[in-house]
Structures are given as C-alpha cells and as structure tokens.
Enzyme design. Structure first.
Site, PDB file in Angstrom:
ATOM      1  N   CYS A  29       0.835  -1.203   0.000  1.00  0.00           N
ATOM      2  CA  CYS A  29       0.000   0.000   0.000  1.00  0.00           C
ATOM      3  C   CYS A  29       0.874   1.258   0.000  1.00  0.00           C
ATOM      4  O   CYS A  29       1.506   1.570  -0.993  1.00  0.00           O
ATOM      5  CB  CYS A  29      -1.007  -0.050   1.147  1.00  0.00           C
ATOM      6  SG  CYS A  29      -2.342   1.155   0.972  1.00  0.00           S
TER       7      CYS A  29
ATOM      8  N   HIS B  44      -3.119  -5.116   1.426  1.00  0.00           N
ATOM      9  CA  HIS B  44      -2.500  -5.391   2.731  1.00  0.00           C
ATOM     10  C   HIS B  44      -2.492  -6.899   2.994  1.00  0.00           C
ATOM     11  O   HIS B  44      -3.426  -7.424   3.600  1.00  0.00           O
ATOM     12  CB  HIS B  44      -3.300  -4.709   3.849  1.00  0.00           C
ATOM     13  CG  HIS B  44      -3.157  -3.226   3.887  1.00  0.00           C
ATOM     14  ND1 HIS B  44      -2.261  -2.587   4.711  1.00  0.00           N
ATOM     15  CD2 HIS B  44      -3.795  -2.252   3.195  1.00  0.00           C
ATOM     16  CE1 HIS B  44      -2.352  -1.278   4.536  1.00  0.00           C
ATOM     17  NE2 HIS B  44      -3.277  -1.050   3.620  1.00  0.00           N
TER      18      HIS B  44
ATOM     19  N   GLU C 232      -0.885  -8.510   5.129  1.00  0.00           N
ATOM     20  CA  GLU C 232      -0.710  -8.790   6.558  1.00  0.00           C
ATOM     21  C   GLU C 232      -2.022  -8.747   7.335  1.00  0.00           C
ATOM     22  O   GLU C 232      -2.067  -9.162   8.489  1.00  0.00           O
ATOM     23  CB  GLU C 232       0.297  -7.790   7.167  1.00  0.00           C
ATOM     24  CG  GLU C 232      -0.225  -6.387   7.425  1.00  0.00           C
ATOM     25  CD  GLU C 232      -0.421  -5.500   6.192  1.00  0.00           C
ATOM     26  OE1 GLU C 232      -0.853  -4.354   6.370  1.00  0.00           O
ATOM     27  OE2 GLU C 232      -0.165  -5.953   5.052  1.00  0.00           O
TER      28      GLU C 232
END
Length: 196
Positions: free
Chosen positions: A79, A170, A172
């Site tokens: 990002c 994202h 994660e």
C-alpha cells in the site's frame, strides 16, 4: 534463519511482524537507522504515505533507505510502501525511495469508505488470495523488466522487479501468509547468493 525488518515508523507494523514470524523468519521492528545493517530484507508497511514520508524525513531515514535499496537486499512495499518504492508518482514531482521502475497512482481505488476485499490470483503465490484494499494505490505503468504478479480487473496490484516486491493491498491483514512467505523466500535466495 533470515532476519526481516519492518519499518516501524507508522502503519500495520505488528501485523507484518506476526506474518513474518508465521512464515518462518525472524522479524525486527526497525526504528533506528543502524538497524538496517542487521537485517536481510525490509518491509515498508501500509499506512498514510504523506505521514510516513514526514516521519522518514523527521528521522533522516530517506538516504539510508535508498542505500539499503542499492545494496540489493530485498524490499517489500505494501500500500503506502508501494508508493515509497515507486520511481514515478502521478501528480507528484519527486519520488520517495524510487527503487522500482513503476508508475503509481495514489488512492486510486477511492477513499476509506471505498475499501474492499477481492480474491486475487498471484503468480508464484497461488489462487484465491484475499486482497484487502484500503485507500489503495495501483500501478499504472511498468518498465520491461518488471513482472506483473497480480491484476484486479484491468489494474496491476502486485509487481516484482528483481529484489523489490510491491502490492496495492494489505497481505498482513489476513491469516493467509502466502505473500509474506513469497517475500521470505526472496530474502533467503538473496542471502544465499551473497554467501556463494
């Protein structure tokens, strides 16, 4: 075991640390410039890119990050991290780290309320990876030696150029650690080459 740093100035730092550890590597939160020397690879987490740039400047991280990029050690930007790695940003005169020969448009999918999830096919990773897009940028243009790893519709959302990996989304923020594991493998390969 490889040691991967997560730039700890702003963004989803804790989630990246968890994902790196789940992928079988040691994770270090990087808050001091000298820590860059101790790590084999670096993750630039998502967050707010203008805030992140301000903090990078405040703590004099920009030149050390550029030097790290030139060293050939792998870097992964998610990002806002993708924005930091891009050589060209639409609507902005100067790049940040500028390590990847890509052109990126910021907030290309809209503002926070337009955040969404999408199932992605990612080359080298697999199918049905849930990409979490939050005010996400996307890649508008790439140099010939940049490999496009994933598309969302007509838009490039994951790319690789040598030791550099960038994603609009994202990885994660899900419990699927395959994209982080892909980066961990990049770091292991780069470290092996240095040893040989």
């Amino acid at each position: 075991m490889v040691k991967i740093g997560v730039l700890g100035l702003q963004g989803a730092v804790r989630e990246h640390v968890k994902s790196v550890e789940a992928s079988g590597a040691e994770a270090v939160v990087v808050k001091r410039i000298e820590q860059l020397e101790e790590i084999d690879g670096l993750i630039l987490p998502g967050g707010e890119s203008t805030t992140m740039r301000r903090l990078i400047d405040k703590y004099a991280f920009m030149e050390p990050l550029r030097t790290f990029a030139k060293s050939g050690k792998p870097m992964f930007g998610t990002c806002a991290g993708m924005i930091l790695l891009a050589k060209t940003l639409i609507g902005y005169e100067e790049a940040h780290i500028g390590a990847m020969d890509i052109t990126v448009e910021r907030n290309a999918f809209g503002r926070q309320k337009d955040s969404f999830e999408a199932a992605l096919s990612i080359k080298g990773v697999g199918e049905d990876f849930v990409g979490v897009f939050i005010r996400a940028p996307y890649v508008v243009n790439v140099a010939d030696d940049v490999e496009v790893l994933s598309m969302h519709g007509e838009r490039m959302v994951a790319v690789r150029q040598g030791p550099f990996l960038a994603a609009s989304f994202h990885p994660e923020l899900t419990d699927d650690h395959r994209v982080t594991a892909y980066f961990v493998e990049m770091v292991k390969e780069a470290k092996m080459k240095k040893v040989v």
